[in-house]
Enzyme design. Structure first.
Site, PDB file in Angstrom:
ATOM      1  N   HIS A  19      30.314 -40.804  27.954  1.00 22.33           N
ATOM      2  CA  HIS A  19      30.245 -40.323  28.906  1.00 22.33           C
ATOM      3  C   HIS A  19      28.927 -41.475  29.733  1.00 22.33           C
ATOM      4  CE1 HIS A  19      33.501 -37.201  28.640  1.00 22.33           C
ATOM      5  NE2 HIS A  19      33.899 -37.970  28.372  1.00 22.33           N
ATOM      6  N   HIS A  32      40.951 -28.419  22.223  1.00 22.20           N
ATOM      7  CA  HIS A  32      41.902 -27.469  23.228  1.00 22.20           C
ATOM      8  C   HIS A  32      42.915 -26.495  22.339  1.00 22.20           C
ATOM      9  CE1 HIS A  32      40.187 -31.559  24.257  1.00 22.20           C
ATOM     10  NE2 HIS A  32      39.943 -31.018  25.533  1.00 22.20           N
ATOM     11  N   GLU A  69      28.175 -36.443  25.817  1.00 25.92           N
ATOM     12  CA  GLU A  69      29.327 -37.266  25.034  1.00 25.92           C
ATOM     13  C   GLU A  69      28.261 -38.535  25.357  1.00 25.92           C
ATOM     14  OE1 GLU A  69      33.014 -37.014  25.418  1.00 25.92           O
ATOM     15  OE2 GLU A  69      33.636 -39.293  25.259  1.00 25.92           O
ATOM     16  N   ASP A 109      45.419 -28.983  22.335  1.00 23.37           N
ATOM     17  CA  ASP A 109      46.592 -29.334  21.500  1.00 23.37           C
ATOM     18  C   ASP A 109      46.741 -28.704  20.099  1.00 23.37           C
ATOM     19  OD1 ASP A 109      44.484 -31.221  22.603  1.00 23.37           O
ATOM     20  OD2 ASP A 109      42.555 -30.233  21.516  1.00 23.37           O
ATOM     21  N   ASP A 129      35.816 -44.246  23.892  1.00 26.62           N
ATOM     22  CA  ASP A 129      35.412 -43.035  22.566  1.00 26.62           C
ATOM     23  C   ASP A 129      36.081 -43.378  21.397  1.00 26.62           C
ATOM     24  OD1 ASP A 129      35.964 -41.240  23.898  1.00 26.62           O
ATOM     25  OD2 ASP A 129      37.904 -40.277  24.166  1.00 26.62           O
ATOM     26  N   GLU A 174      30.312 -30.529  30.033  1.00 25.23           N
ATOM     27  CA  GLU A 174      30.352 -31.385  29.275  1.00 25.23           C
ATOM     28  C   GLU A 174      29.962 -32.895  30.788  1.00 25.23           C
ATOM     29  OE1 GLU A 174      33.063 -32.003  26.114  1.00 25.23           O
ATOM     30  OE2 GLU A 174      32.764 -34.455  26.899  1.00 25.23           O
ATOM     31  N   ASP A 227      33.883 -36.624  19.317  1.00 25.77           N
ATOM     32  CA  ASP A 227      35.241 -37.231  19.992  1.00 25.77           C
ATOM     33  C   ASP A 227      35.873 -39.002  20.573  1.00 25.77           C
ATOM     34  OD1 ASP A 227      37.215 -36.782  22.156  1.00 25.77           O
ATOM     35  OD2 ASP A 227      35.188 -36.098  23.661  1.00 25.77           O
ATOM     36  N   ASP A 269      36.578 -45.378  29.423  1.00 29.54           N
ATOM     37  CA  ASP A 269      35.624 -44.156  27.936  1.00 29.54           C
ATOM     38  C   ASP A 269      36.953 -44.611  26.699  1.00 29.54           C
ATOM     39  OD1 ASP A 269      35.030 -42.550  26.942  1.00 29.54           O
ATOM     40  OD2 ASP A 269      36.321 -40.462  27.927  1.00 29.54           O
TER      41      ASP A 269
HETATM   42  C1  XUL Z   1      37.695 -36.350  27.770  1.00 27.47           C
HETATM   43  C2  XUL Z   1      36.615 -35.720  27.050  1.00 27.47           C
HETATM   44  C3  XUL Z   1      37.282 -33.737  26.444  1.00 27.47           C
HETATM   45  C4  XUL Z   1      36.027 -32.740  26.279  1.00 27.47           C
HETATM   46  C5  XUL Z   1      36.465 -32.149  25.804  1.00 27.47           C
HETATM   47  O1  XUL Z   1      36.703 -37.407  28.478  1.00 27.47           O
HETATM   48  O2  XUL Z   1      35.318 -35.859  26.418  1.00 27.47           O
HETATM   49  O3  XUL Z   1      37.782 -34.652  25.749  1.00 27.47           O
HETATM   50  O4  XUL Z   1      35.403 -33.573  25.053  1.00 27.47           O
HETATM   51  O5  XUL Z   1      37.788 -31.281  26.769  1.00 27.47           O
HETATM   52 CO    CO Z   2      34.407 -35.368  24.961  1.00 24.46          CO
END
Ligand code: XUL
Ligand code: CO
Length: 436
Positions: free
Chosen positions: A268, A100, A265, A103, A306, A231, A336, A304
């Protein structure tokens, strides 16, 4: 140039028998599988935000990992992260990265100063890319963190917030263009609602499409060659995100005629009540398969998380879909994913990526074996064989009418030809192929 991880060597493939924790057991980048090198199938990417920024802070406590990289000045820290990031990519053999805007560089007093901060860091990243050959899988604009986006960005009820978001994404697309990014991602962090009592859904959806259209047109006008991605995510941080899942996003893109693909993702997908494979299957079936954010959620937690992907059934079924989609073109597997809060060493960054890369390498190996074995594909083909001739062929050719089908049904008496779906047999085949 400082070395931030002096105790970590370049990670090499040593094979499944190795007990060296800092070696790949299954990921052998140069090995050919299904006509392509493993590294070209998998196209691993390092996520700047988790790997270089997230320090274990959660809702209940402060960070547990020191990612200050020996400095407290925000711009010096941003520069140090470039060095650290390229060292991680070099040592793991990861060829892509994603970030991003926020970041990579801190926000300044105003948008102009923020953009100048970005330019300084993008200069450094560009030089590093030239030196190392590493590539930008995609970049994106963080249009959810700052309080100005509390009501959304493209879907904000406040036109000033929309304008600010448009300017921010414009700059991020310029950066992507300059760095030759293979993609640009829109993840609608706050593009949704917390209550319908204060929400004009129709205007918000139209505006979100307006923002996407403007940015895509601008990107193409300045020579951006990558894919544009949405996404999907169903919720978090908002109660409901408009980009709920693959099917919802595809409907939205078709409604507004937007030329975009999906960045799917895993976590997600499961938040939306689907499997990772389902989300990929929808995307490939509909022609929207693009890229993947590789991670896994926790079955017992409803958010989430991750986590780095460890579940080889998941990675196998995901890579099965990727292979069936013809493989990645501009997309890849972007981690991610973040280490758990108690994984508090900087070396855990490497253990996590090694494990995630090996999990997907195993997935690729197993998916290739499943396809070569052929029993599953053959079963599916036979399951639908009634459409290859007779009345079935007329149905798929579009020549059958309901009157004709009624006549056929009356003559048939009842459906006597159903055969078993054989789910358990197919699951056994999968186990046999994976472990036999
Ligand atoms: C948040 C997510 C983000 C996107 C990019 O859940 O997955 O980090 O991948 O904005
Ligand atoms: Co993501």
């Amino acid at each position: 140039m400082a070395e931030f991880f002096p105790n970590i060597p370049r990670i090499k493939y040593e094979g499944p028998q190795s007990d060296n924790p800092l070696a790949f057991k299954f990921y052998n980048p140069e090995e050919e599988i299904a006509g392509r090198k493993m590294k070209d199938h998998l196209r691993f990417s390092m996520a700047w935000w988790h790997t270089l920024c997230a320090n274990g802070t959660d809702m209940f406590g402060v960070g547990t990992v020191d990612k200050s990289f020996n400095t407290s000045d925000p711009m010096d820290l941003a520069k140090a992260k470039v060095e650290a990031g390229f060292e991680i990519m070099d040592k793991t053999g990861i060829e892509f990265f994603a970030f991003h805007d926020r970041d990579i560089a801190p926000e300044g007093e105003n948008l102009a100063e923020t953009n100048r901060n970005l330019d300084v860091i993008v200069d450094l990243i560009e030089a590093k890319m030239k030196e190392t050959g590493k590539k930008l899988l995609w970049d994106t604009a963080n249009m959810f963190g700052n309080p100005r986006y509390m009501h959304g960005a493209g879907t904000s009820p406040n036109a000033d917030a929309f304008a600010y978001a448009a300017a921010q994404a414009k700059k991020a697309i310029e950066i992507g263009t300059r760095l030759g990014a293979e993609g640009y991602t829109f993840w609608g962090g706050r593009e949704g609602y917390d209550t319908l009592l204060n929400t004009n859904m129709g205007l918000e959806l139209d505006n979100m499409a307006r923002l996407l259209r403007m940015e895509i047109e601008y990107g193409r006008s300045i020579g951006f060659k990558g894919n544009f991605y949405v996404e999907p995510k169903p919720k978090e941080p908002t109660k409901h995100q408009y980009d709920f899942d693959s099917a919802t996003v595809i409907g939205f893109l078709r409604k507004y005629g937007l030329d975009m693909k999906l960045n799917i993702e895993a976590n997600h997908g499961t938040l939306a009540g689907h499997t990772f494979q389902h989300e990929l299957r929808v995307a490939r079936t509909e022609g929207y398969f693009g890229s993947v954010d590789a991670n896994i959620g926790d079955m017992l937690l409803g958010w989430d998380t991750d986590e780095f992907p460890y579940n080889v059934y998941d990675t196998t079924l995901a890579m099965y879909e990727v292979l069936k989609a013809g493989g990645f073109e501009k997309g890849g597997l972007n981690f991610d994913s973040k280490t758990r809060r108690p994984s508090c060493g900087l070396d855990d960054i490497f253990h996590a990526h090694i494990m995630g890369m090996d999990s997907f390498a195993l997935g690729l190996r197993m998916a290739d074996k499943l396809i070569k074995d052929g029993r599953i594909d053959k079963f599916v083909e036979e399951r639908y064989s009634s459409y290859n001739s007779g009345i079935g062929k007329k149905i798929v050719d579009g020549t059958a009418t309901v009157q004709e089908l009624e006549e056929y049904a009356l003559a048939m008496g009842d459906v006597k030809t159903n055969t078993s779906g054989r789910q358990e047999y197919l699951e056994a085949v999968m186990n046999q192929v994976m472990f036999g």
